[in-house]
Scaffold this active site. Structure first.
Site, mmCIF file in Angstrom:
data_model
loop_
_atom_site.group_PDB
_atom_site.id
_atom_site.type_symbol
_atom_site.label_atom_id
_atom_site.label_comp_id
_atom_site.label_asym_id
_atom_site.label_seq_id
_atom_site.Cartn_x
_atom_site.Cartn_y
_atom_site.Cartn_z
ATOM 1 C CE LYS A 1 -3.696 2.112 2.488
ATOM 2 N NZ LYS A 1 -4.740 1.933 3.409
ATOM 3 C CB SER B 1 -7.540 3.631 3.179
ATOM 4 O OG SER B 1 -7.181 3.254 3.668
ATOM 5 C CB SER C 1 -8.398 1.368 5.788
ATOM 6 O OG SER C 1 -9.189 2.269 6.072
HETATM 7 N N1 GLN Z 1 -13.092 4.413 6.750
HETATM 8 C C1 GLN Z 1 -12.387 5.071 8.114
HETATM 9 C C2 GLN Z 1 -11.511 6.615 8.041
HETATM 10 O O1 GLN Z 1 -12.349 7.163 6.655
HETATM 11 C C3 GLN Z 1 -11.183 3.885 7.464
HETATM 12 C C4 GLN Z 1 -10.366 4.337 7.547
HETATM 13 C C5 GLN Z 1 -8.864 3.166 7.758
HETATM 14 O O2 GLN Z 1 -8.539 2.697 8.478
HETATM 15 N N2 GLN Z 1 -8.083 3.918 7.291
HETATM 16 O O3 GLN Z 1 -10.947 6.826 8.576
#
Ligand code: GLN
Length: 504
Positions: free
Chosen positions: A79, A162, A186
């Site tokens: 990532k 994400s 994410s």
């Molecule tokens: N969807 C969540 C956010 O937007 C989690 C994102 C994540 O785990 N990096 O913060």
């Protein structure tokens, strides 16, 4: 190798390499071609053929010298939130579009050549860097400055976020495994949307050193692959104490692969999960849950019962509150972490500006996308003098209560199960102008994140339109071995994790 190389998972490739049925260079060559073609997914942000082939040659050389580890030569992609010396590190942001790190993140080094001056790494070959929501803020990958990622099961759907690039690349057989990060879901949610397996370990198991920070008290790295077994291989190599991360847990790395194959006490033939109590929080099965998700999750739970587990009803009464709690704490930490992007030390600087304050303003206005700006504003607000007690402090108190609720559950069960997300992957653009809708969709992943508990997404079946559904398993602290063992038992009895999206 029996099947085409790109179809093989981590464990199969590891044994193929060990038995000399393919070389790391051959494998890297084939997967590079697939990754470069990308299948129109937008999963990769950077690939450097020469870097990858050099790592593959080094892996083959180590094997020839008898120095190979189990994963030496197996490809992996990261990532783009992990910094890497040999490829750009953008965090999906314009702010870091041209950023090159002088060092590798600990997770990258441990999976690769090893930390400078430290023990040799696993020797995996880096195929490239994967798309993600900007600074990991999002649930659909549509917040990336470099474009959305498409879901390999249906190109007009989101891949989740994400870590959407990681999930799509693994699902589409562009790479056998990838790293992801999970702050509020994410790893788990994109894994569920793309039909792969992913685990977020207990906070502190994987080093955050070199992970571009979003919300430091929540951020955690983890592996994403097709099976629990493949995740176990990667997590064993990624985890363990790192003196460079002040919140890293002082325990040596664990052999999760051995734990997969260690039978439970009292387990018998066909009943590998005998004695395992699985708690179902009633709040994870609300009336509004999509039928696709409810059916697949119920079917997976029935399968776990057949394998010997017992299902017990439990309650996580503050599940709904985890949304406001998370969306106060995460932006608060983000507003502080992102203050370092000021046009002076890292990345983008506005070309035309007046005085210093104007340079900061223009740089940040140009460099950050809308969602990141929204979170910086929310975070700054909840931390400001007049509102700190009303928002941030209250959220911290509730965070503790949410963690306590889990401990009450773990008095009655060993593992908690439920859906990963309330729906299957939605259509691209469907929530692009409705941040609240996307925040609400995080309801089932946020509680474990706030508590710092390990959580996992396991393919559980498909909805009526052929879109994957994930089963979430949450364990008590440091019980990732038990989660992987449970998921592995399920995957020995089901084939959802082996199904391929159209064209892959
Ligand atoms: N969807 C969540 C956010 O937007 C989690 C994102 C994540 O785990 N990096 O913060």
């Amino acid at each position: 190798m029996t099947a085409p190389l790109h179809e093989a998972g981590v464990a199969e490739l590891a044994s193929g390499l060990a038995q000399g049925r393919c070389s790391a260079v051959e494998l890297a060559g084939e997967l590079l071609a697939r990754a470069q073609a990308d299948a129109g997914l937008g999963a990769f942000l950077s690939i450097d053929r020469e870097v990858t082939l050099a790592q593959a040659r080094a892996a083959d050389a180590r094997r020839a010298q008898g120095l190979a580890g189990a994963l030496t030569g197996v490809p992996v992609a990261h990532k783009d939130i992990f910094v890497t010396r040999e490829l750009p590190s953008t965090a999906g942001s314009r702010m870091l579009a041209d950023y090159r790190s002088p060092y590798d993140a600990t997770v990258v080094a441990r999976l690769g050549a090893g930390e400078p001056g430290g023990a040799p790494g696993a020797g995996m070959v880096m195929l490239g860097k994967l798309n993600c929501d900007e600074f990991a803020m999002g649930s659909s990958n549509e917040n990336s400055a470099f474009g959305a990622v498409r879901n390999p099961w249906s190109r007009d759907r989101v891949a989740g976020g994400s870590s959407g690039g990681s999930a799509a690349a693994v699902a589409a057989r562009l790479v056998p495994a990838a790293t992801g990060t999970d702050t509020g879901g994410s790893i788990r949610q994109p894994a569920a949307f793309c039909g792969i397996t992913g685990i977020k370990p207990t906070y502190g198991v994987c080093s955050r050193y070199g992970m571009i920070a979003f919300a430091s008290s929540l951020d955690q790295a983890g592996p994403m692959a097709r099976s629990a077994e493949d995740c176990a291989w990667l997590l064993s190599a990624m985890g363990g104490f790192d003196p460079r991360d002040a919140t890293s847990v002082e325990q040596p790395s664990v052999d999760y692969v051995a734990q997969l194959h260690t039978p439970r006490e009292g387990a018998g033939a066909g009943r590998p999960l005998a004695g395992l109590r699985i708690g179902l929080p009633r709040e994870f099965f609300p009336a509004g849950l999509s039928q696709d998700v409810a059916h697949a999750v119920r079917a997976a739970l029935a399968e776990l019962e057949r394998l010997g587990a017992t299902l017990v009803d439990v309650s996580l009464p503050r599940t709904e509150l985890s949304i406001p709690v998370y969306y106060i704490i995460a932006p608060a930490e983000a507003s502080s972490n992102l203050s370092r992007f000021d046009g002076v030390k890292f990345g983008h600087r506005a070309a035309h500006h007046g005085d210093l304050a104007d340079m900061y303003r223009k740089t940040r206005a140009e460099g950050f996308g809308a969602e990141v700006k929204r979170r910086i504003m929310i975070g700054t607000y909840v931390l400001s003098h007049g509102y700190y007690d009303a928002y941030y402090l209250q959220a911290q108190k509730l965070r503790r209560m949410i963690a306590d609720d889990f401990q009450a559950c773990f008095g009655q069960c060993d593992v908690i199960a439920g859906p990963v997300a309330p729906t299957v992957a939605w259509e691209l653009g469907a929530q692009a102008h409705d941040p609240i809708a996307s925040y609400l969709a995080d309801i089932f992943t946020l509680p474990a994140s706030l508590a710092g508990l390990p959580g996992m997404s396991v393919p559980a079946g498909f909805g009526t339109q052929g879109l994957p559904v994930g089963l979430q398993l949450v364990g008590n602290y440091f019980r990732e071995g038990e989660l992987l063992h449970t998921a592995h038992a399920l995957q020995q009895a089901t084939d959802f994790h082996l199904r391929r999206p159209p064209g892959a």
